[in-house]
Design a protein around this motif. Structure first.
Motif, PDB file in Angstrom:
ATOM      1  N   LEU A  38       0.860  -1.176   0.000  1.00 33.82           N
ATOM      2  CA  LEU A  38       0.000   0.000   0.000  1.00 33.82           C
ATOM      3  C   LEU A  38       0.895   1.224   0.000  1.00 33.82           C
ATOM      4  O   LEU A  38       1.754   1.383   0.873  1.00 33.82           O
ATOM      5  N   TYR A  46      -3.292   3.608  -1.983  1.00 31.18           N
ATOM      6  CA  TYR A  46      -3.566   2.833  -3.190  1.00 31.18           C
ATOM      7  C   TYR A  46      -2.587   1.668  -3.267  1.00 31.18           C
ATOM      8  O   TYR A  46      -1.526   1.662  -2.622  1.00 31.18           O
ATOM      9  N   GLU A  48       0.233  -0.578  -4.905  1.00 24.31           N
ATOM     10  CA  GLU A  48       1.375  -0.367  -5.790  1.00 24.31           C
ATOM     11  C   GLU A  48       2.054  -1.715  -6.048  1.00 24.31           C
ATOM     12  O   GLU A  48       2.393  -2.431  -5.120  1.00 24.31           O
ATOM     13  N   PRO A  61       1.490   2.033 -10.107  1.00 21.27           N
ATOM     14  CA  PRO A  61       0.371   2.310  -9.206  1.00 21.27           C
ATOM     15  C   PRO A  61      -0.917   1.711  -9.737  1.00 21.27           C
ATOM     16  O   PRO A  61      -1.169   1.715 -10.948  1.00 21.27           O
ATOM     17  N   PRO A  63      -4.374   2.515  -8.598  1.00 17.68           N
ATOM     18  CA  PRO A  63      -5.422   3.200  -7.823  1.00 17.68           C
ATOM     19  C   PRO A  63      -6.804   2.917  -8.384  1.00 17.68           C
ATOM     20  O   PRO A  63      -6.981   2.621  -9.568  1.00 17.68           O
ATOM     21  N   PRO A  67     -10.116   5.189  -2.378  1.00 12.46           N
ATOM     22  CA  PRO A  67      -8.844   4.757  -1.807  1.00 12.46           C
ATOM     23  C   PRO A  67      -8.993   3.510  -0.945  1.00 12.46           C
ATOM     24  O   PRO A  67     -10.093   3.192  -0.475  1.00 12.46           O
ATOM     25  N   GLU A  68      -7.904   2.811  -0.747  1.00 10.54           N
ATOM     26  CA  GLU A  68      -7.907   1.612   0.074  1.00 10.54           C
ATOM     27  C   GLU A  68      -7.823   1.979   1.550  1.00 10.54           C
ATOM     28  O   GLU A  68      -7.266   3.010   1.930  1.00 10.54           O
ATOM     29  N   THR A 105      -6.869   1.129 -13.929  1.00  9.01           N
ATOM     30  CA  THR A 105      -6.709  -0.082 -13.136  1.00  9.01           C
ATOM     31  C   THR A 105      -7.914  -0.976 -13.342  1.00  9.01           C
ATOM     32  O   THR A 105      -9.058  -0.546 -13.139  1.00  9.01           O
TER      33      THR A 105
END
Length: 380
Positions: A38, A46, A48, A61, A63, A67-68, A105
């Motif tokens: 993260l 996000y 990675e 990345p 994302p 957001p996480e 993503t």
């Protein structure tokens, strides 16, 4: 062999792998090709993904629109996708695979696993096959193992093990035999082997004394080397030791691995040392009040070398090359994706290979009850 940090809960020495991902926590695939963490800060976290098997490491990345959470669970797969586990409504965990699709993503939703309020769900270490991913739902009396990626129809239960289990170490190259640290009732913790192709059949793996807590931290299938933490040498105080899978020799607890003012935890073993456990390089994370640094040690040596970690080291993560170079991931403002190479100091003599016959199956505990619990002579 690669691994994340194995963190110890304060006060009870209960090794758990892995803890929630959290910013900066770093997980490497079993083949060392990819890793995930993260990234970001504050509320803007996000996923990675790092690529480690090219000429230079690089990060991509991944994302999403939202957001996480800091507690998201991450596991990279050998095909470059990253498994994400998210907790929803306090008891349900959803799983998805993330992957790059041009500038965006992509996300493939896999399904969910229910974990009642009294249970805790963690991801197991990356499977050696690089395809499957497993989660462990830990209750007070029963532990359930789930295949959360790599199955045909989403998450599916693959085994139920009596007792409270922690840890998680793969004992083979196929992802069939898993070692867990199991506690039955209020008894001691003992490492057991779980056969996932036989419905979770459990076999005793490690018992030094009947009363001792005996945990398996790392295992190398090539050489059979086992890294163990046990309080058998001195009840109430756990020590780091090593043994050989299937061997009749005792577990040994080298004095050089015991530091009075620091915690020592193994996180990677040199691969490719087939049937030569005493020749394997072992990387150790050393944590003290002043910070974290690196230890390098071989079972054939009576000395542990202590080396400074690179700035920005993602502490507790790294991988060995077959040639004996320890590669440590780091991230700084100037170098957000880097690998530093460490070699054993020149004054460390090359170990003499010692061949040990290693049985391919885990069928019995390491037989240690009649053996001394300290190193009284050099290994080999």
């Amino acid at each position: 062999m690669t691994a994340c940090a194995i963190e110890t809960a304060a006060g009870d020495g209960d090794a758990v792998w892995p803890t929630p991902a959290g910013p900066g926590r770093f997980t490497i695939t079993a083949n060392g090709a990819y890793a995930a963490r993260l990234a970001g800060s504050g509320d803007a976290l996000y996923v990675e993904r790092w690529t480690l098997d090219g000429p230079e490491p690089y990060a991509v990345p991944l994302p999403l629109a939202q957001p996480e959470e800091p507690g998201a669970l991450l596991l990279p797969l050998a095909d470059g996708r990253v498994l994400v586990g998210r907790r929803v409504d306090g008891r349900r965990h959803t799983f998805s695979l993330l992957y790059p699709t041009g500038p965006e993503t992509g996300e493939l939703v896999l399904g969910a696993v229910e974990a009642p309020g009294s249970e805790r769900l963690v991801l197991l270490p990356p499977s050696p096959d690089g395809i499957c991913a497993y989660a462990m739902c830990v209750g007070p009396d029963t532990t359930t193992l789930w295949l959360v990626a790599g199955g045909a129809f989403g998450p599916e239960q693959v085994a139920e093990v009596k007792g409270r289990c922690t840890g998680g170490v793969w004992l083979d190259r196929t992802g069939r035999i898993l070692a867990l640290d199991r506690q039955l009732g209020g008894g001691p913790v003992k490492a057991v082997a779980v056969d996932l192709e036989r419905g979770g059949e459990v076999t005793p793996l490690l018992q030094i004394t009947e009363e001792s807590n005996d945990r398996l931290l790392l295992a190398d299938p090539d050489s059979g080397l086992l890294l163990i933490r046990s309080d058998a040498p001195s009840p109430g105080h756990e020590r780091l030791g090593w043994g050989v899978l299937g061997s009749l020799l005792p577990v040994r607890f080298p004095d050089c691995l015991r530091l009075d003012d620091a915690a020592v935890t193994p996180f990677a073993v040199q691969p490719g040392q087939v049937l030569m456990p005493e020749s394997c390089g072992v990387a150790l994370r050393i944590d003290a009040a002043g910070g974290s640094w690196v230890g390098m040690w071989r079972p054939s040596s009576r000395r542990m070398h202590q080396l400074a970690a690179p700035a920005g080291w993602l502490a507790g993560a790294g991988l060995w090359t077959a040639e004996g170079v320890l590669r440590l991931p780091y991230a700084t403002a100037g170098a957000p994706c880097g690998l530093a190479g460490l070699e054993e100091p020149a004054d460390c003599p090359a170990p003499e290979p010692v061949a040990v016959v290693v049985e391919p199956k885990v069928c019995r505990p390491v037989p240690l009850q009649q053996a001394p619990l300290t190193d009284r002579k050099p290994a080999g």
